[in-house]
Scaffold this active site. Structure first.
Site, mmCIF file in Angstrom:
data_model
loop_
_atom_site.group_PDB
_atom_site.id
_atom_site.type_symbol
_atom_site.label_atom_id
_atom_site.label_comp_id
_atom_site.label_asym_id
_atom_site.label_seq_id
_atom_site.Cartn_x
_atom_site.Cartn_y
_atom_site.Cartn_z
ATOM 1 N N ASN A 11 -57.111 3.624 51.107
ATOM 2 C CA ASN A 11 -57.675 5.095 51.681
ATOM 3 C C ASN A 11 -56.637 6.008 52.260
ATOM 4 O O ASN A 11 -56.249 5.603 53.414
ATOM 5 C CB ASN A 11 -58.853 4.899 52.420
ATOM 6 N N LYS A 18 -54.849 4.078 55.025
ATOM 7 C CA LYS A 18 -55.633 2.733 55.649
ATOM 8 C C LYS A 18 -55.556 1.750 54.369
ATOM 9 O O LYS A 18 -55.871 2.096 53.235
ATOM 10 C CB LYS A 18 -56.870 3.159 56.258
ATOM 11 N N ARG A 95 -60.216 5.037 47.364
ATOM 12 C CA ARG A 95 -60.992 6.122 47.819
ATOM 13 C C ARG A 95 -60.259 7.461 47.272
ATOM 14 O O ARG A 95 -59.534 7.642 47.807
ATOM 15 C CB ARG A 95 -61.200 5.926 49.204
ATOM 16 N N HIS A 184 -68.779 11.667 51.788
ATOM 17 C CA HIS A 184 -69.261 10.293 52.131
ATOM 18 C C HIS A 184 -70.220 9.667 51.221
ATOM 19 O O HIS A 184 -71.134 8.888 51.583
ATOM 20 C CB HIS A 184 -70.148 10.421 53.501
ATOM 21 N N LEU A 214 -73.430 9.851 60.592
ATOM 22 C CA LEU A 214 -72.845 10.531 61.917
ATOM 23 C C LEU A 214 -71.508 10.077 62.432
ATOM 24 O O LEU A 214 -71.711 8.802 63.049
ATOM 25 C CB LEU A 214 -74.035 10.579 63.169
ATOM 26 N N GLY A 215 -70.384 10.564 62.018
ATOM 27 C CA GLY A 215 -69.227 9.890 62.785
ATOM 28 C C GLY A 215 -68.358 11.242 63.060
ATOM 29 O O GLY A 215 -68.875 12.110 63.660
ATOM 30 N N GLY A 217 -66.840 13.006 61.074
ATOM 31 C CA GLY A 217 -67.423 13.787 60.089
ATOM 32 C C GLY A 217 -68.762 13.465 59.863
ATOM 33 O O GLY A 217 -69.059 12.148 59.838
ATOM 34 N N ARG A 246 -65.392 20.238 63.176
ATOM 35 C CA ARG A 246 -65.494 21.164 62.345
ATOM 36 C C ARG A 246 -66.832 22.100 62.621
ATOM 37 O O ARG A 246 -67.789 21.285 63.324
ATOM 38 C CB ARG A 246 -66.004 20.350 60.903
ATOM 39 N N ASP A 288 -65.014 13.569 70.628
ATOM 40 C CA ASP A 288 -65.481 12.146 70.792
ATOM 41 C C ASP A 288 -66.964 12.119 71.415
ATOM 42 O O ASP A 288 -66.780 12.602 72.515
ATOM 43 C CB ASP A 288 -64.573 11.304 71.382
ATOM 44 N N ARG A 290 -68.154 9.873 72.736
ATOM 45 C CA ARG A 290 -68.267 9.017 74.190
ATOM 46 C C ARG A 290 -67.591 9.894 75.453
ATOM 47 O O ARG A 290 -68.359 9.914 76.358
ATOM 48 C CB ARG A 290 -67.309 7.745 74.064
ATOM 49 N N ASN A 340 -73.653 3.812 67.306
ATOM 50 C CA ASN A 340 -73.593 3.492 68.581
ATOM 51 C C ASN A 340 -74.170 4.480 69.567
ATOM 52 O O ASN A 340 -74.005 4.006 70.896
ATOM 53 C CB ASN A 340 -71.620 3.588 69.027
ATOM 54 N N GLU A 389 -67.948 1.425 53.685
ATOM 55 C CA GLU A 389 -67.453 2.295 52.507
ATOM 56 C C GLU A 389 -66.505 1.359 51.912
ATOM 57 O O GLU A 389 -66.186 1.386 50.292
ATOM 58 C CB GLU A 389 -66.705 3.444 53.148
HETATM 59 P P1 ADP Z 1 -65.013 8.639 60.880
HETATM 60 O O1 ADP Z 1 -65.614 9.927 60.409
HETATM 61 O O2 ADP Z 1 -63.446 9.209 61.263
HETATM 62 O O3 ADP Z 1 -64.687 7.552 59.888
HETATM 63 P P2 ADP Z 1 -66.283 7.173 62.538
HETATM 64 O O4 ADP Z 1 -67.418 7.094 61.377
HETATM 65 O O5 ADP Z 1 -65.408 5.846 62.745
HETATM 66 O O6 ADP Z 1 -65.536 8.370 61.950
HETATM 67 O O7 ADP Z 1 -66.731 7.667 63.905
HETATM 68 C C1 ADP Z 1 -65.773 7.930 65.096
HETATM 69 C C2 ADP Z 1 -66.778 8.670 65.966
HETATM 70 O O8 ADP Z 1 -67.896 7.929 66.270
HETATM 71 C C3 ADP Z 1 -65.882 8.715 67.449
HETATM 72 O O9 ADP Z 1 -65.319 10.062 67.246
HETATM 73 C C4 ADP Z 1 -66.796 8.899 68.463
HETATM 74 O O10 ADP Z 1 -67.393 10.299 68.600
HETATM 75 C C5 ADP Z 1 -68.260 8.111 68.100
HETATM 76 N N1 ADP Z 1 -68.315 6.822 68.573
HETATM 77 C C6 ADP Z 1 -67.667 5.612 68.497
HETATM 78 N N2 ADP Z 1 -67.839 4.760 69.337
HETATM 79 C C7 ADP Z 1 -69.125 5.299 69.955
HETATM 80 C C8 ADP Z 1 -69.632 4.912 71.100
HETATM 81 N N3 ADP Z 1 -69.785 3.478 71.701
HETATM 82 N N4 ADP Z 1 -70.666 5.833 71.601
HETATM 83 C C9 ADP Z 1 -70.761 7.018 71.004
HETATM 84 N N5 ADP Z 1 -69.898 7.484 70.028
HETATM 85 C C10 ADP Z 1 -69.081 6.659 69.588
#
Ligand code: ADP
Length: 406
Positions: A11, A18, A95, A184, A214-215, A217, A246, A288, A290, A340, A389
């Site tokens: 990726n 990665k 990817r 995605h 929900l990440g 992105g 974004r 983030d 968290r 999470n 993925e």
């Molecule tokens: P990417 O889009 O980079 O692949 P991911 O799907 O790995 O991202 O999501 C990363 C995001 O997930 C982090 O920026 C954070 O906001 C959120 N995240 C990760 N762990 C937790 C957690 N324990 N509680 C809340 N949000 C979390």
């Protein structure tokens, strides 16, 4: 013999790369790692094994070719390697961010495929060149080994024109490729197929799922009978729900207005929309979730506002996709936040009980594992389904190398 194939998944991003190696016999991950700061000073690579061992390589990587060569060294490193010779790797899956309209599924790479990926570089100017560089570096270093391209956009190619057309002069579509593509795709495809499986509706053309990725992105998709009929990201990943950094969708007139008031040029403005907006822009603290949750607990109203905007926009997308499909049987949460952050999940479906969508707070107390979240007997099922993925890429690669259709 083919079942024991080891597959390398790559990726490549603009300055990162990665990788994971899968043993397809049992789909286990043999190692994974990441090269960071490619083409920038102080580049390094971290290589990790499932037993917790890891090794860091601090070396200059001027380009993706250097990065691939370093990955190969780690894979054959007597200390932390997973193969004796690189010829044990049967195929490589890449990817690729943008497939434009040319790719509706993953494909074996040949010169024509590379030319087509090159043609849509204007649509993915940062990622597609990096993806191509990754492919070419592998071709050079392991000649004859099949390479497969798995596109982030491919799954969304089933969208009908009413979902993918922007209401702009039609010529911008025919002459300049301007339309919604969505991203995605491997994740939406994987979790929507898993949803059909866990709900016992595999192969049912009427099974309707809303997938919420929900990440950092974030994107949503409406998937009916296994086919995407709408998704929230657009010609680029900037559209849709606000994300980590974004902005998501906004009134396009804001650009001219703000550029006039601040003196920003279009590049600076676009950089703000991609890198300084979303949760980071609203909270002024972090992208983030968290950190936002912690901020909210400490009484920071901007952290609370960022989360509120996020769940509100997500809630509207879930409901609008149910409308687009004429109903919904299942809502799926996935990716870093979706897997999470139980509070975000709970609040995103708040008030949707009028459509039969609800989450049981007890069941919602779960992280990163397959789990049903809706109350016993609910009409609409809500599931948390961890996405994978890389596994999708490895499976597609194996299937294509074995001559199977996907
Ligand atoms: P990417 O889009 O980079 O692949 P991911 O799907 O790995 O991202 O999501 C990363 C995001 O997930 C982090 O920026 C954070 O906001 C959120 N995240 C990760 N762990 C937790 C957690 N324990 N509680 C809340 N949000 C979390």
């Amino acid at each position: 013999m083919i079942r024991s194939m080891k597959i390398l998944v790559i990726n490549a991003g603009s300055s990162s790369l990665k990788y994971q190696v899968f043993n397809m016999e049992d789909e286990s991950v043999l190692c994974k790692g990441a090269c960071e700061r490619i083409g920038i000073a102080d580049s390094f690579m971290k290589h990790k094994l499932p037993d917790g061992r890891s090794k860091e390589y601090r070396e200059d990587m001027h380009d993706h070719g250097d990065a691939i060569r370093l990955v190969f060294r780690a894979l054959t490193d007597p200390e932390v390697g997973v193969v004796k010779h690189m010829d044990e790797i049967g195929a490589v899956g890449h990817r690729v961010l943008h497939g434009g309209e040319k790719f509706t599924a993953s494909t074996l790479v040949d010169e024509k495929v590379k030319a087509a990926i090159r043609e849509v570089i204007p649509l993915g100017p940062l990622h597609n060149p990096a993806n191509l560089a990754g492919i070419e570096a592998c071709e050079e270093a392991m000649p004859g080994v099949p390479q497969v391209a798995v596109f982030d956009t491919a799954f969304h190619q089933t969208m009908p024109p009413r979902a993918f057309m922007y209401a702009l002069p039609y010529e911008y579509y025919t002459d300049h490729m301007v339309r919604r593509y969505g991203f995605h795709g491997s994740s939406h495809r994987y979790v929507s197929a898993e949803a059909a499986r866990v709900c016992g509706r595999e192969g049912d053309p009427e099974f309707k799922v809303v997938t919420c990725h929900l990440g950092n992105g974030s994107s949503f998709a409406a998937v009916k009978g296994g086919k995407c009929i709408d998704t929230s990201m657009g010609i680029t990943p900037l559209e849709g729900i606000p994300m980590g950094t974004r902005s998501g969708s906004l009134d396009p007139a804001i650009l001219e207005y703000l550029m006039g008031r601040t003196g920003m040029d279009i590049h600076e403005m676009t950089n703000v929309l991609n890198k300084k907006s979303g949760m980071l822009g609203l909270s002024g603290k972090s992208s983030d979730f968290r950190d936002l949750e912690k901020g909210q607990e400490e009484g920071d109203f901007r952290c609370a506002l960022a989360r509120e905007v996020f769940v509100y926009q997500g809630r509207k997308l879930i409901a609008s996709y149910a409308a687009a499909m004429g109903g919904v049987d299942c809502v799926v949460f996935t990716a870093g936040v979706g897997e999470n952050d139980g509070d975000v999940r709970q609040r995103m479906v708040e008030g949707l009980d009028f459509m039969g969508i609800a989450i049981d707070p007890q069941r919602n107390n779960v992280r990163s594992k397959l789990a049903e979240l809706s109350p016993e007997g609910a009409k609409v099922k809500v599931w948390m389904i961890p996405t994978d993925e890389e596994l999708v890429i490895a499976r597609d690669t194996e299937a294509l190398v074995e001559g199977k259709s996907i």
